[in-house]
Design a protein around this motif. Structure first.
Motif, PDB file in Angstrom:
ATOM      1  N   LEU B 109      -8.141  -6.925  -1.028  1.00 26.28           N
ATOM      2  CA  LEU B 109      -7.628  -8.306  -1.151  1.00 26.28           C
ATOM      3  C   LEU B 109      -6.963  -8.528  -2.506  1.00 26.28           C
ATOM      4  O   LEU B 109      -6.068  -9.362  -2.638  1.00 26.28           O
ATOM      5  CB  LEU B 109      -8.783  -9.301  -0.979  1.00 26.28           C
ATOM      6  N   ALA B 110      -7.438  -7.771  -3.503  1.00 26.93           N
ATOM      7  CA  ALA B 110      -6.877  -7.941  -4.846  1.00 26.93           C
ATOM      8  C   ALA B 110      -5.403  -7.537  -4.884  1.00 26.93           C
ATOM      9  O   ALA B 110      -4.665  -7.965  -5.759  1.00 26.93           O
ATOM     10  CB  ALA B 110      -7.666  -7.108  -5.849  1.00 26.93           C
ATOM     11  N   PHE B 111      -4.999  -6.697  -3.936  1.00 25.86           N
ATOM     12  CA  PHE B 111      -3.598  -6.243  -3.919  1.00 25.86           C
ATOM     13  C   PHE B 111      -2.791  -6.914  -2.815  1.00 25.86           C
ATOM     14  O   PHE B 111      -1.666  -6.526  -2.545  1.00 25.86           O
ATOM     15  CB  PHE B 111      -3.551  -4.718  -3.774  1.00 25.86           C
ATOM     16  N   SER B 112      -3.421  -7.866  -2.164  1.00 24.76           N
ATOM     17  CA  SER B 112      -2.735  -8.563  -1.059  1.00 24.76           C
ATOM     18  C   SER B 112      -2.114  -9.859  -1.559  1.00 24.76           C
ATOM     19  O   SER B 112      -2.664 -10.536  -2.428  1.00 24.76           O
ATOM     20  CB  SER B 112      -3.756  -8.856   0.041  1.00 24.76           C
TER      21      SER B 112
END
Lengths: 448, 225
Positions: B109-112
């Motif tokens: 999620l941190a890269f979404s």
């Protein structure tokens, strides 16, 4: 914000990893960094000392320093300056002018033309004593750090030149002066009668303009500004102006052993009582040098001999102390630098380790869409935050550490400027050190 | 839809150590299918999975994902696809052992770009609940059993709600009971519309899928038995 979440996660991992050695590595990192910081600050302090500090140090050393060759244990007791003037007036009324016999000669005209600001305008001058003056003042050439020269053109100053205080000089070769030139200095015209170069035996290796002592003495009053002169010494000159009216007494029997090295006689108002003193190494115009440390009662005895109080002594120079410290510095300083380099290597290796420690994480991040640049940024920021955190600790610890060390050695002086410069340099180096680790991490493929 | 056309993958080309892992693979997988790719060790199945997951590029051939030519896709596009369209499950779980299940699941999620920072935790918790390990969310990955780890990996794979889940030997390190549970989980995800591609050498696992392809010496064919 999201990337910072990852950064926070990485840093937390480094500090609280399940693997105990990682936490230990962090401690080693911090300690290494602090050690590196401390050494770097010390080095910076050594090399960035401001001029006023250097002068203070130089003067402190110059006063009362006997022989420059090697170390020998001695203690110098220096008279306070306010007492020193009075003391000279009482005891050496005709010799005080000698204190600044060397200096800088500044001339503003050559052969009738005005000169402005060229290098040729300022010459280090060295006054030459005639035989008569040498006898009178008891000048000991080698102790004057004498300028020994050879004539390369023209002639040397004659005894007559020197005794008459004529305005003639021998200029150093290689400057814009030649035989026959006339320079104007403080309203006096000085004729250059010869050119010189330092002889192989000269203590001073740079060329000096040589002028008669009488002229130097006269010009001093007119404003020849003297550099801080190497300690001058006066031989036993009691037959002339320095001869005290009263008999000279020596403090103890042990003083006899140092008698041949006494360059000045003291005028004492009364016969001293015998006091057991360490042997004198030498006496100078304002200092007394002992081979061994003098205790308080001996100091009181000496003060009584001189008709002063112990409070009239200034802060002397204690070679017993300084010898140890200088030796300590000489050895430990080098070793500290070596240790600092090892600490720096350690810091570098740990940066690489911390970076490699998270390779698995980086692969997972990449698998889930993080770019190489993203990995670089995460890794670099994480490493730099740890470095900056350690840097701040180092800066905070620097002052108390310096204060602690200054109790042992006064050269450990806290200087905020040096700390800031060191911090900036180390931060820059750390930034640079983190880049290869971050690039290496960014290049890892998500699969292997 | 996934479509591979004459995919070739050669490692160390034109060197003495050259290895041809895939020799012209053609494959078509429809959306919502559950497919097994079988093969012995070294047959090229993991290489195929890496290409399907956009983790490596083929030496030759075309790969279309939802009609988009992945060979032509720009890096940023590939990163986005990996983050949003594909979930990965590996034999060795691929979890960060020192981190909790929740943290592991939050990483994708941190890269979404689709999930905001403040919603990361909630989204991750939902994915964890979907695989039935809510009570383990705070536990470190290193403290979990094999089956629990694989469920955590599954939660991470589905947290971004991808269309495709690629599972590389997901049951190889598990006992048969746990393996069945993991496969049941994958089946359930498939029923929710996810395309599941399972690489395995276990016939029993492959039988749980709708289709099986067998890969041998870099060549693939459908197992119709």
């Amino acid at each position: 914000m999201k990337k910072l979440y990852i950064v926070k996660s990485l840093i937390k991992d480094w500090f609280t990893s399940q693997l105990p050695y990682t936490a230990a590595v962090m401690v080693v990192f911090i300690l290494s960094f602090i050690a590196m910081f401390f050494v770097a600050t010390k080095v910076a302090t050594e090399y960035l000392e401001d001029t006023s500090q250097e002068n203070i140090y130089y003067n402190e050393l110059a006063v009362g320093m006997g022989d420059e060759d090697g170390f020998y244990a001695e203690q110098v007791i220096i008279l306070n300056s306010e007492f020193y003037d009075e003391y000279l007036k009482l005891n050496l009324p005709s010799l005080t002018a000698n204190a600044k016999v060397q200096g800088v000669l500044q001339y503003t005209e050559k052969n009738g033309s005005k000169l402005e600001g060229t290098d040729a305008c300022v010459l280090a001058c060295f006054p030459v004593f005639s035989k008569e003056q040498q006898d009178r003042y008891g000048v000991v050439k080698h102790l004057l750090n004498y300028y020994d020269y050879e004539i390369t053109k023209g002639r040397d100053l004659t005894e007559e030149d020197l005794c008459s205080g004529s305005y003639k000089a021998v200029a150093p070769e290689g400057y814009a002066l030649d035989v026959g030139d006339v320079i104007s200095c403080f309203g006096h015209e000085i004729e250059i009668v010869g050119l010189n170069k330092p002889s192989p035996y000269s203590v001073r290796k740079n060329g000096h303009i040589v002028i008669p002592y009488g002229f130097a003495d006269e010009c001093m009053a007119d404003g020849i500004y003297g550099e801080d002169v190497f300690q001058y010494e006066i031989d036993e000159a009691y037959e002339y102006g320095a001869k005290p009216e009263n008999n000279v007494y020596v403090p103890t029997g042990s003083y006899i052993s140092g008698l041949t090295q006494v360059h000045m006689r003291l005028g004492l108002s009364e016969k001293p009582e015998l006091v057991s003193y360490p042997a004198f190494l030498e006496l100078t115009v304002n200092s007394f040098v002992f081979e061994e440390r003098v205790n308080e009662s001996q100091k009181e005895g000496l003060a009584k001999l001189l008709g002063i109080t112990v409070d009239d002594f200034g802060n002397g120079y204690d070679w017993f102390y300084h010898e140890v410290v200088e030796n300590f510095n000489g050895h430990v300083y080098k070793e500290c630098i070596i240790a600092g380099i090892f600490c720096a290597l350690n810091v570098l290796m740990i940066i690489m380790f911390l970076s490699s420690r998270n390779i698995k994480s980086y692969r997972i991040y990449r698998m889930y869409g993080c770019s190489g640049a993203g990995i670089f940024a995460i890794n670099f920021i994480s490493l730099m935050l740890v470095v900056l955190f350690t840097l701040v600790i180092s800066m905070l610890l620097c002052k108390p550490a310096m204060l602690l060390f200054s109790g042992i050695n006064d050269s450990y002086e806290f200087r905020p400027k040096c700390v800031l410069i060191t911090s900036a340099v180390l931060a820059g180096i750390s930034f640079a050190a983190c880049i290869p680790a971050a690039i290496s991490a960014a290049r890892k493929s998500p699969i292997d | 839809m996934i479509e591979l056309k004459n995919i070739v993958k050669t490692y160390y080309p034109q060197k003495s150590t050259e290895v041809k892992a895939l020799k012209g693979v053609d494959l078509k997988i429809e959306k919502g299918e559950m497919v097994a790719i079988m093969g012995v060790s070294g047959s090229g199945k993991s290489t195929l999975l890496h290409i399907l997951g956009c983790l490596s590029k083929p030496t030759d051939g075309k790969y279309f994902l939802d009609g988009e030519d992945m060979n032509e896709a720009k890096r940023k596009q590939v990163y986005k696809i990996r983050n949003e369209k594909i979930g990965f499950i590996f034999q060795d779980y691929g979890l960060i052992e020192d981190k909790s299940v929740l943290e592991n699941v939050m990483y994708p999620l941190a890269f979404s770009k689709n999930v905001k920072f403040l919603k990361m935790k909630k989204t991750a918790q939902k994915a964890i609940a979907d695989v039935g390990i809510s009570e383990l969310a705070r536990k470190k990955a290193s403290k979990l059993s094999g089956g629990q780890k694989q469920r955590a990996a599954a939660a991470r794979a589905i947290v971004n709600d991808p269309d495709i889940i690629l599972a590389d030997e997901p049951t190889a390190a598990l006992d048969s009971k746990t393996a069945d549970e993991v496969m049941a989980l994958l089946k359930r995800l498939n029923e929710k519309g996810k395309t599941i591609i399972v690489v395995t050498h276990d016939k029993r696992i492959a039988d749980m899928c709708q289709k099986t392809y067998v890969i041998t010496d870099g060549c693939i064919k459908e197992d119709t038995q």
